[in-house]
Design a protein around this motif. Structure first.
Motif, PDB file in Angstrom:
ATOM      1  N   VAL A 128       0.817  -1.216   0.000  1.00 28.15           N
ATOM      2  CA  VAL A 128       0.000   0.000   0.000  1.00 28.15           C
ATOM      3  C   VAL A 128       0.852   1.269   0.000  1.00 28.15           C
ATOM      4  O   VAL A 128       0.675   2.139  -0.864  1.00 28.15           O
ATOM      5  CB  VAL A 128      -0.996  -0.013   1.175  1.00 28.15           C
ATOM      6  CG1 VAL A 128      -1.630   1.364   1.358  1.00 28.15           C
ATOM      7  CG2 VAL A 128      -2.082  -1.055   0.939  1.00 28.15           C
ATOM      8  N   PRO A 129       1.789   1.422   0.944  1.00 23.25           N
ATOM      9  CA  PRO A 129       2.597   2.657   0.910  1.00 23.25           C
ATOM     10  C   PRO A 129       3.476   2.786  -0.332  1.00 23.25           C
ATOM     11  O   PRO A 129       3.686   3.891  -0.830  1.00 23.25           O
ATOM     12  CB  PRO A 129       3.437   2.577   2.192  1.00 23.25           C
ATOM     13  CG  PRO A 129       3.398   1.164   2.612  1.00 23.25           C
ATOM     14  CD  PRO A 129       2.095   0.615   2.136  1.00 23.25           C
ATOM     15  N   VAL A 130       3.997   1.657  -0.847  1.00 25.81           N
ATOM     16  CA  VAL A 130       4.821   1.718  -2.048  1.00 25.81           C
ATOM     17  C   VAL A 130       3.995   2.219  -3.229  1.00 25.81           C
ATOM     18  O   VAL A 130       4.396   3.131  -3.955  1.00 25.81           O
ATOM     19  CB  VAL A 130       5.438   0.337  -2.370  1.00 25.81           C
ATOM     20  CG1 VAL A 130       6.050   0.337  -3.767  1.00 25.81           C
ATOM     21  CG2 VAL A 130       6.503  -0.022  -1.346  1.00 25.81           C
ATOM     22  N   ALA A 131       2.822   1.608  -3.445  1.00 26.43           N
ATOM     23  CA  ALA A 131       1.970   2.013  -4.565  1.00 26.43           C
ATOM     24  C   ALA A 131       1.486   3.448  -4.398  1.00 26.43           C
ATOM     25  O   ALA A 131       1.432   4.215  -5.372  1.00 26.43           O
ATOM     26  CB  ALA A 131       0.782   1.065  -4.681  1.00 26.43           C
ATOM     27  N   LEU A 132       1.145   3.825  -3.183  1.00 25.25           N
ATOM     28  CA  LEU A 132       0.658   5.183  -2.930  1.00 25.25           C
ATOM     29  C   LEU A 132       1.758   6.211  -3.188  1.00 25.25           C
ATOM     30  O   LEU A 132       1.506   7.264  -3.799  1.00 25.25           O
ATOM     31  CB  LEU A 132       0.163   5.289  -1.487  1.00 25.25           C
ATOM     32  CG  LEU A 132      -0.630   6.544  -1.123  1.00 25.25           C
ATOM     33  CD1 LEU A 132      -1.868   6.676  -2.004  1.00 25.25           C
ATOM     34  CD2 LEU A 132      -1.016   6.509   0.349  1.00 25.25           C
ATOM     35  N   PHE A 133       2.983   5.880  -2.766  1.00 25.92           N
ATOM     36  CA  PHE A 133       4.102   6.810  -2.943  1.00 25.92           C
ATOM     37  C   PHE A 133       4.439   7.010  -4.417  1.00 25.92           C
ATOM     38  O   PHE A 133       4.464   8.143  -4.904  1.00 25.92           O
ATOM     39  CB  PHE A 133       5.329   6.288  -2.186  1.00 25.92           C
ATOM     40  CG  PHE A 133       6.539   7.171  -2.320  1.00 25.92           C
ATOM     41  CD1 PHE A 133       6.672   8.297  -1.528  1.00 25.92           C
ATOM     42  CD2 PHE A 133       7.528   6.874  -3.246  1.00 25.92           C
ATOM     43  CE1 PHE A 133       7.784   9.124  -1.657  1.00 25.92           C
ATOM     44  CE2 PHE A 133       8.647   7.690  -3.383  1.00 25.92           C
ATOM     45  CZ  PHE A 133       8.772   8.814  -2.589  1.00 25.92           C
ATOM     46  N   ILE A 134       4.695   5.902  -5.131  1.00 22.07           N
ATOM     47  CA  ILE A 134       5.117   6.047  -6.527  1.00 22.07           C
ATOM     48  C   ILE A 134       3.977   6.553  -7.401  1.00 22.07           C
ATOM     49  O   ILE A 134       4.192   7.288  -8.367  1.00 22.07           O
ATOM     50  CB  ILE A 134       5.714   4.742  -7.098  1.00 22.07           C
ATOM     51  CG1 ILE A 134       4.663   3.628  -7.170  1.00 22.07           C
ATOM     52  CG2 ILE A 134       6.913   4.293  -6.282  1.00 22.07           C
ATOM     53  CD1 ILE A 134       5.184   2.353  -7.838  1.00 22.07           C
ATOM     54  N   GLY A 135       2.746   6.181  -7.056  1.00 24.55           N
ATOM     55  CA  GLY A 135       1.597   6.655  -7.819  1.00 24.55           C
ATOM     56  C   GLY A 135       1.377   8.147  -7.662  1.00 24.55           C
ATOM     57  O   GLY A 135       1.084   8.861  -8.628  1.00 24.55           O
ATOM     58  N   THR A 136       1.531   8.646  -6.431  1.00 28.94           N
ATOM     59  CA  THR A 136       1.322  10.075  -6.164  1.00 28.94           C
ATOM     60  C   THR A 136       2.398  10.921  -6.831  1.00 28.94           C
ATOM     61  O   THR A 136       2.096  11.939  -7.476  1.00 28.94           O
ATOM     62  CB  THR A 136       1.316  10.338  -4.651  1.00 28.94           C
ATOM     63  OG1 THR A 136       0.266   9.571  -4.041  1.00 28.94           O
ATOM     64  CG2 THR A 136       1.091  11.810  -4.357  1.00 28.94           C
ATOM     65  N   ILE A 137       3.662  10.500  -6.689  1.00 32.12           N
ATOM     66  CA  ILE A 137       4.760  11.231  -7.341  1.00 32.12           C
ATOM     67  C   ILE A 137       4.581  11.210  -8.859  1.00 32.12           C
ATOM     68  O   ILE A 137       4.768  12.221  -9.545  1.00 32.12           O
ATOM     69  CB  ILE A 137       6.121  10.624  -6.972  1.00 32.12           C
ATOM     70  CG1 ILE A 137       6.385  10.767  -5.476  1.00 32.12           C
ATOM     71  CG2 ILE A 137       7.242  11.276  -7.779  1.00 32.12           C
ATOM     72  CD1 ILE A 137       6.501  12.189  -4.995  1.00 32.12           C
ATOM     73  N   GLY A 138       4.201  10.041  -9.380  1.00 28.08           N
ATOM     74  CA  GLY A 138       4.011   9.906 -10.825  1.00 28.08           C
ATOM     75  C   GLY A 138       2.894  10.788 -11.343  1.00 28.08           C
ATOM     76  O   GLY A 138       3.037  11.454 -12.372  1.00 28.08           O
TER      77      GLY A 138
END
Length: 259
Positions: free
Chosen positions: A190-200
């Motif tokens: 969850v945090p990995v997907a949320l982090f890279i998705g938000t930055i992207g």
């Protein structure tokens, strides 16, 4: 201008056919001619010497070469133009890679759902669609991570400040996707997907909608001609949505689901 009426249904094709190599464009030219109603006189160039002599005689740089009515039409692309068929531009922008990718991951998710539950239309299928898409997108990026990183550095806000992130990103996306497929280690995925998705998402929005830059997207690998824009933004928003959905499910804010 070529006379298409003279010997209109007869063609002579010169192509390389050797023990160690058969020219694929020669095969494609022969097939196209036959499907277009031509009787093909298929002449093989069976040695490198014969091929070089043919090129020198006709002043051409490549084979195959097609002749119709005694006039040289040219190679495979020239033949397509002669027959009024489109010729693909390798540099043209296209959404085809992502359309095919999302279509196949959606069908794969539905197939997996059917195998597990007997129905392709389930909540699990929707979850799998996003997770499978992340895995396949990561796979495409990792085919040539150097090429991906180079293209990614054109627009990603974090990668511009910390170059190693451009190499980490596809591994992180693949890891998050695999964990989401398995429904395991939500505290990590969850945090990995949320982090890279938000930055992207922020990076794409700034580059395309604020700065109005015309760039190619690295989403399906560094060699793609997919334009940076809505599709790129969708990839990141899907990751964000999936991460928030799983977080809410883990915390009990929404009903339990198949993951």
């Amino acid at each position: 201008m070529l006379d298409k009426t003279q010997d209109a249904k007869k063609a002579v094709l010169y192509r390389m056919v050797m023990e160690s190599h058969t020219c694929p464009y020669g095969l494609k030219a022969k097939d196209l001619l036959k499907r277009s109603g031509y009787v093909v006189e298929d002449r093989h160039l069976t040695t490198r010497e014969a091929t070089d002599a043919f090129k020198a005689e006709h002043g051409v740089a490549t084979t195959p070469q097609v002749f119709i009515g005694g006039v040289r039409v040219g190679g495979y692309d020239d033949l397509r133009r002669y027959l009024g068929k489109p010729v693909a531009d390798p540099k043209a922008t296209t959404y085809r890679p992502v359309i095919v990718l999302f279509a196949l991951t959606a069908l794969t998710a539905m197939a997996a759902s059917y195998a597990v539950s007997g129905s392709p239309f389930t909540l699990r299928a929707a979850e799998w669609f996003i997770a499978f898409s992340m895995v396949v997108l990561a796979l495409l990026k990792l085919q040539n991570v150097e090429s991906f990183a180079t293209m990614f550095l054109n627009y990603d806000l974090l990668a511009k400040r910390w170059v190693p992130y451009s190499y980490i990103y596809p591994y992180a996306e693949g890891l998050a996707g695999l964990l989401m497929v398995a429904g395991a280690l939500n505290w990590l995925s969850v945090p990995v997907a949320l982090f890279i998705g938000t930055i992207g998402a922020a990076s794409v929005f700034k580059a395309v909608y604020l700065d109005r830059r015309e760039l190619k997207c690295a989403c399906v690998g560094g060699a793609s001609n997919v334009p940076l824009g809505f599709i790129s933004l969708t990839e990141n928003l899907m990751m964000i949505a999936m991460a928030l959905w799983m977080a809410a499910a883990s915390l009990g804010y929404i009903g339990t689901h198949a993951m």
